[in-house]
Design an enzyme around this catalytic site. Structure first.
Site, PDB file in Angstrom:
ATOM      1  N   HIS A   2      60.933  16.407 140.142  1.00  0.00           N
ATOM      2  CA  HIS A   2      61.791  17.061 139.142  1.00  0.00           C
ATOM      3  C   HIS A   2      61.652  16.414 137.768  1.00  0.00           C
ATOM      4  O   HIS A   2      61.156  15.296 137.620  1.00  0.00           O
ATOM      5  CB  HIS A   2      63.255  16.993 139.585  1.00  0.00           C
ATOM      6  CG  HIS A   2      63.752  15.588 139.734  1.00  0.00           C
ATOM      7  ND1 HIS A   2      64.150  14.815 138.660  1.00  0.00           N
ATOM      8  CD2 HIS A   2      63.889  14.793 140.824  1.00  0.00           C
ATOM      9  CE1 HIS A   2      64.522  13.622 139.073  1.00  0.00           C
ATOM     10  NE2 HIS A   2      64.362  13.578 140.396  1.00  0.00           N
ATOM     11  N   GLU A  19      66.381  13.872 147.874  1.00  0.00           N
ATOM     12  CA  GLU A  19      65.998  12.474 147.753  1.00  0.00           C
ATOM     13  C   GLU A  19      66.456  11.659 148.958  1.00  0.00           C
ATOM     14  O   GLU A  19      67.376  12.055 149.686  1.00  0.00           O
ATOM     15  CB  GLU A  19      66.607  11.894 146.465  1.00  0.00           C
ATOM     16  CG  GLU A  19      66.229  10.463 146.134  1.00  0.00           C
ATOM     17  CD  GLU A  19      64.727  10.245 145.972  1.00  0.00           C
ATOM     18  OE1 GLU A  19      64.032  10.255 147.007  1.00  0.00           O
ATOM     19  OE2 GLU A  19      64.277  10.039 144.829  1.00  0.00           O
TER      20      GLU A  19
END
Length: 216
Positions: free
Chosen positions: A8, A82
């Site tokens: 990202h 994550e």
């Protein structure tokens, strides 16, 4: 099958060095928005059949320009998020950063250790394997927008032609990309690793304290 794993764009927590892994998570900085906007041009000519994002909003914002340019609807795939920081969540001190990274690093030899208050290596790889299999199912070329530590750890464990030390020793800046070929059944080979933003070095922030993207 071709798999593009794209980190990202930059978030405020990346700038601060915060271990920010909880949902929904922050959006992007102004630089992060520019990094995302550059992705369609960086991937011009690259076949992409589908786009997958994690449940964390920063991947949605990063994927949006590419999705609009290709006319694709990003699919939210739980499991692409994550590696959970657990008790270290939102800490910015060096002790916490090192404990987070060293726990991930320990999984090269033993999957049993847990992130303090978080997952073991077994649990992380199981959920990320499932998510990748779901994301690529039925497609030949998929762009997956995910997260720094998760991408680096998974590629280190699943990239057949890339040694663990090599993978964890590489940087993955915001909007850096790892390209793999293969499939969930036969395995994956790493074809390229772009450490810097794929839109160009002018989109890098060398001053950011970014532990999940820094080499070990």
């Amino acid at each position: 099958m071709r798999l593009l794993l794209i980190r990202h764009g930059q978030t405020p927590s990346n700038v601060l060095g915060a271990l920010d892994t909880a949902a929904p998570g922050p959006g992007l900085t102004e630089l992060g928005e520019r990094q995302a906007a550059a992705i369609p041009y960086a991937l011009e000519g690259e076949r992409i059949d589908a786009i997958a994002v994690s449940p964390l909003v920063r991947t949605h914002h990063t994927a949006a320009p590419l999705a609009e340019e290709r006319g694709l609807e990003p699919r939210v795939v739980p499991g692409l998020e994550e590696i959970e920081a657990g008790d270290l969540e939102m800490r910015t001190d060096r002790e916490a950063q090192w404990l987070y990274i060293s726990t991930v690093l320990s999984w090269r030899d033993d999957m049993a250790p847990r992130m303090p208050g978080g997952p073991s290596g077994h649990e992380f790889f199981a959920r990320y394997d499932r998510a990748i299999a779901e994301a690529v199912d039925g497609h030949e070329a998929v762009a997956v927008f995910s997260h720094g530590a998760a991408i680096r750890a998974w590629v280190a464990g699943r990239g057949r032609n890339l040694g663990l030390e090599d993978a964890l020793g590489r940087e993955l800046d915001n909007t850096g990309m790892v390209v793999l070929e293969g499939d969930p059944d036969s395995g994956w080979d790493v074809r390229s690793w772009s450490e810097d933003p794929i839109g160009g070095l002018q989109l890098a922030d060398i001053g950011a304290d970014d532990p999940t993207g820094e080499p070990v």
